[in-house]
Scaffold this active site. Sequence first.
Site, PDB file in Angstrom:
ATOM      1  N   ARG A 198       1.314  -7.741   7.765  1.00 24.73           N
ATOM      2  CA  ARG A 198       2.289  -7.060   6.912  1.00 24.73           C
ATOM      3  C   ARG A 198       3.655  -7.143   7.589  1.00 24.73           C
ATOM      4  O   ARG A 198       3.755  -6.970   8.821  1.00 24.73           O
ATOM      5  CB  ARG A 198       1.909  -5.585   6.706  1.00 24.73           C
ATOM      6  CG  ARG A 198       0.769  -5.352   5.720  1.00 24.73           C
ATOM      7  CD  ARG A 198       1.148  -5.706   4.287  1.00 24.73           C
ATOM      8  NE  ARG A 198       0.091  -5.423   3.331  1.00 24.73           N
ATOM      9  CZ  ARG A 198      -0.823  -6.308   2.910  1.00 24.73           C
ATOM     10  NH1 ARG A 198      -0.819  -7.548   3.370  1.00 24.73           N
ATOM     11  NH2 ARG A 198      -1.729  -5.953   2.023  1.00 24.73           N
ATOM     12  N   GLU A 206       9.825  -7.604   1.144  1.00 24.33           N
ATOM     13  CA  GLU A 206       9.362  -8.769   0.391  1.00 24.33           C
ATOM     14  C   GLU A 206       9.850  -8.672  -1.032  1.00 24.33           C
ATOM     15  O   GLU A 206       9.715  -7.595  -1.626  1.00 24.33           O
ATOM     16  CB  GLU A 206       7.831  -8.834   0.400  1.00 24.33           C
ATOM     17  CG  GLU A 206       7.305  -9.340   1.717  1.00 24.33           C
ATOM     18  CD  GLU A 206       5.797  -9.536   1.742  1.00 24.33           C
ATOM     19  OE1 GLU A 206       5.179  -9.625   0.663  1.00 24.33           O
ATOM     20  OE2 GLU A 206       5.254  -9.602   2.838  1.00 24.33           O
ATOM     21  N   HIS A 212       4.084 -15.044   1.320  1.00 24.48           N
ATOM     22  CA  HIS A 212       2.873 -14.216   1.279  1.00 24.48           C
ATOM     23  C   HIS A 212       1.752 -14.905   0.485  1.00 24.48           C
ATOM     24  O   HIS A 212       1.311 -14.395  -0.558  1.00 24.48           O
ATOM     25  CB  HIS A 212       3.202 -12.831   0.686  1.00 24.48           C
ATOM     26  CG  HIS A 212       2.228 -11.771   1.132  1.00 24.48           C
ATOM     27  ND1 HIS A 212       2.557 -10.444   1.285  1.00 24.48           N
ATOM     28  CD2 HIS A 212       0.908 -11.842   1.448  1.00 24.48           C
ATOM     29  CE1 HIS A 212       1.495  -9.762   1.673  1.00 24.48           C
ATOM     30  NE2 HIS A 212       0.481 -10.590   1.789  1.00 24.48           N
TER      31      HIS A 212
HETATM   32  C1  GLV Z   1      -2.877  -9.645   1.189  1.00 24.48           C
HETATM   33  O1  GLV Z   1      -1.956  -9.501   1.924  1.00 24.48           O
HETATM   34  C2  GLV Z   1      -3.949  -8.717   1.047  1.00 24.48           C
HETATM   35  O2  GLV Z   1      -3.863  -7.595   1.575  1.00 24.48           O
HETATM   36  O3  GLV Z   1      -4.941  -9.068   0.379  1.00 24.48           O
END
Ligand code: GLV
Length: 326
Positions: free
Chosen positions: A237, A266, A285
């Site tokens: 994260r 983000e 991401h």
């Molecule tokens: C992606 O970052 C998730 O938490 O699945």
Amino acid sequence: MTQPNVFVTRRIPDQGLAMIRQACAVTIWEDELPPPYNVLRAEAARADGLLTLLSDRVDAPLLAAAPRLKVISQMAVGFDNIDLAAATARGIPVGHTPGVLTETTADFAFALLMAAARRVSEAERFVRAGHWRTWGPTLLMGQDVHGATLGIIGMGRIGLAVARRAQGFAMRVLYHDRAENPDAKALGAELCPLDDLLAQADFVSLHTPLTPETQGLMDARALALMKPTAVLINTARGPIVDHRALYEALVSARIAYAALDVTDPEPIPPDSPLLALDNCLIVPHIASSSIATRTRMAVMAAENLLAGLRGERLPHCANPQVYGRR
Ligand code: GLV
């Protein structure tokens, strides 16, 4: 019999959506961008179930204004966008999608590690810009992955899957976590204090959830402990890394490189100074984004949602304590 109302906050892979459509009256937010908070809140106010993504803020005021809500199903393993305590206090189970994305995410963490080590995105930009004129004896020299030391912060499922990949590259693996992980020990990975890991690792890969303890974990102090040749990889994260401190560390060559799948915020703002650095690779991401895995995540999220609507225990529940209260 009337069907339960469900709000799905984006178009998810078809297989999951089809399962929900069979049993529910579905409203889908069709935009590429997440629904604005006031839309999500208005939809939640009339929904029996919500299918959310990590870009949807599900907070206590939203939950307080959602009297019918029986289940929240998040299509992600992480759920730091959801106020879990508030959901639990309301007796609302929250589903998530652990396990199915472990290997795919680990593949991608390793892809970032290798791309940063060997400067792949820089090299590709170099070619596209027309700079490739000959074979250069010192052209775009990078770092070896094989035989290097990998430091894994957070030895959960994904950290362990990354450690397994590192074995194939004859890497020494150090890890930091609250307790020893027997599976990691069996692989030969060594548990060590954070500062020792940072000082010794050639590659530092983050695999902890975002919690108050891990927020800003990679701050100026932590980055200063890393080797000047070291690479930081973040597929966990964004807020685990202090981005201002990261910029300072990269621009002053206090560390060599960063490869980020996640940022804070983000999406990363287009004027972020990190985007101007050659030694920072940033992608949007996508670590779990293989066709097979995103499809499995959608199906798993549908299964959690439908179980919750039927009043059954969710197959993958982030707050199983809700069941203790019944
Ligand atoms: C992606 O970052 C998730 O938490 O699945």
